[in-house]
Design an enzyme around this catalytic site. Sequence first.
Site, PDB file in Angstrom:
ATOM      1  N   TYR A  85      -6.665 -14.542  10.874  1.00 34.92           N
ATOM      2  CA  TYR A  85      -6.227 -13.583  11.433  1.00 34.92           C
ATOM      3  C   TYR A  85      -5.229 -13.308  12.834  1.00 34.92           C
ATOM      4  O   TYR A  85      -4.831 -12.698  12.366  1.00 34.92           O
ATOM      5  CB  TYR A  85      -7.523 -12.775  12.030  1.00 34.92           C
ATOM      6  CG  TYR A  85      -7.598 -11.266  12.182  1.00 34.92           C
ATOM      7  CD1 TYR A  85      -7.992 -10.488  11.590  1.00 34.92           C
ATOM      8  CD2 TYR A  85      -7.183 -11.551  13.887  1.00 34.92           C
ATOM      9  CE1 TYR A  85      -7.874  -9.194  12.419  1.00 34.92           C
ATOM     10  CE2 TYR A  85      -6.831  -9.896  13.536  1.00 34.92           C
ATOM     11  CZ  TYR A  85      -7.886  -9.170  13.107  1.00 34.92           C
ATOM     12  OH  TYR A  85      -7.305  -7.506  13.436  1.00 34.92           O
ATOM     13  N   PHE A 137      14.945   9.569   2.979  1.00 34.89           N
ATOM     14  CA  PHE A 137      14.670   9.620   2.391  1.00 34.89           C
ATOM     15  C   PHE A 137      13.219  10.373   2.720  1.00 34.89           C
ATOM     16  O   PHE A 137      13.180  10.618   4.096  1.00 34.89           O
ATOM     17  CB  PHE A 137      13.759   8.486   2.730  1.00 34.89           C
ATOM     18  CG  PHE A 137      13.261   7.390   1.219  1.00 34.89           C
ATOM     19  CD1 PHE A 137      13.411   7.398   0.154  1.00 34.89           C
ATOM     20  CD2 PHE A 137      12.104   6.816   1.591  1.00 34.89           C
ATOM     21  CE1 PHE A 137      12.386   7.725  -0.752  1.00 34.89           C
ATOM     22  CE2 PHE A 137      10.739   6.787   0.830  1.00 34.89           C
ATOM     23  CZ  PHE A 137      11.137   6.962  -0.831  1.00 34.89           C
ATOM     24  N   THR A 138      12.350  10.291   1.721  1.00 31.83           N
ATOM     25  CA  THR A 138      10.861  11.278   2.217  1.00 31.83           C
ATOM     26  C   THR A 138       9.948  11.359   3.012  1.00 31.83           C
ATOM     27  O   THR A 138      10.195  12.090   3.900  1.00 31.83           O
ATOM     28  CB  THR A 138       9.641  11.663   0.185  1.00 31.83           C
ATOM     29  OG1 THR A 138       9.951  10.142   0.441  1.00 31.83           O
ATOM     30  CG2 THR A 138      11.247  12.174  -0.353  1.00 31.83           C
TER      31      THR A 138
END
Length: 487
Positions: A85, A137-138
């Site tokens: 982790y 960009f979208t």
Amino acid sequence: MSQNKPGQIKFYNGEDLPVELHKVRIVQKLNLKPVDERLKAIEKGGFNTFLLNNEDVFLDMLTDSGTNAMSDNQLASMHQADDAYAGSRSFFRMEKAIQDVFGKKLVLPVHQGRAAENIVSQTFIKKGDVIPMNYHFTTTKAHMELNGGKIYEIYTDEALKIKSDYPFKGNIDIDKLKELIEKYGKENVPFIRMEASTNLIGGQPFSMENMRQVRKIADENGIIMVLDASLIGENAWFIKEREPEYANSSIKDILNEMCDICEIVYFSSRKVSSTRGGGICTNSEELFNKMRDLVPLFEGFLTYGGMSVREIEAMAVGLYETTDETVISQSPGFIKYAVEELDKLNIPVITPPGALGAHVDAMQFLPHIPQKEYPAGALAAALYIISGCRGMERGTISSVRLENGEDLLSDMELLRLAFPRRVFTLSQTKFLIDRLKWLYDNRELVGGLKFVDEPRVLRFFMGRLAPVNDWPQKLIAKFKKDFGDSL
Ligand SMILES: *Cc1c(COP(=O)(O)O)cnc(C)c1O
């Protein structure tokens, strides 16, 4: 190591073909279902190619996002992934790769490109801010507006011309940039964004010279620069090809120089390194600390950022491979071939060829379909029906509906046919060109689309449409007349 590049391979017969400098070792079987089944599939998918099942698709040219072929070394690297982790060795290998390839010391991992956009936008944009950029960009635009910013696209006059031989249509217009900063005040400009291989206007690159000019204006006004490096490898390749000063530079040096000009670099590794994931990097501790706390909040701990350790390993290898000319020139080589062949057939296509894909101009291809009836979406659906090739609409469907209920008509209506790295062969490319030619010769049979189910945000992903009349049936009748029922 001296090695021939794809563009250097000459044929005795004079042909100019992109040659694959890799061999196929793992393959995936494809389906080419008969036309009646394809019609059913697109009906089920609401005439939106995003909603097709890949099982029903022959050549998946929707996107290069996460679909580039992985290399043997990338696959091998996944076996050394270090599951942890916190503090995984995999992360440090990736961090080192980013430091080497982009020349930035401080690295934040994120699960994909738009997650980087979320963090950059939340950190730096406040309500009323103005963000200048070569083009949006979208997902970039959506995140910036969500945080109260307004984007301004200050591209050059050449950028939106379909046919052009201007080598750097992704450049920022310097005069427009100066005017914009003057008009809104530098205190309201949190950063200037440059997007490598400008996605939505045909994968068009900017030049290093333009970057330097933008830098100068940024310095004069005390504004930082942010580089969207999702398609940086290809942009670097075009700088080497088209900007004489860099003809003998290595891709790695070009990448380093590009990143050095900007304070913050972020990327989608779905594009840049043929894996999943993404990242943000900078040399500024101050900027890094501002962004850092959002990573555990939205992504994951600072040493995985929502990615699996296997993806992180493959990303590290993929980043190094992005500095290899034989790797990054493959997709532009195939795009160049496709664009030049389509152009010879008088099919309207964006020139000069760029990165990412071939972009067909639907407004010229289907001049009888008004923009309100989504010519690029109609072209994408029609091409799928007659060929099984899945492209992506980049036009008004990918735009938004205004508060007055009207569509914000897009600057361009493009059908984008993506060429992910090292995925398609030359005969598949020829098949695509052949079917586009048939469609062009029968273009009057294609009609428009209308929304039947329209999401409020990023409607192009999940929106469902229907043909305005029975044009698909007429198109198929003609197709069967020419090719029979089984194709
Ligand atoms: C794909 C892309 C993004 C978003 O990346 P994802 O990994 O798909 O979220 C951002 N910017 C550009 C230029 C892209 O091409």
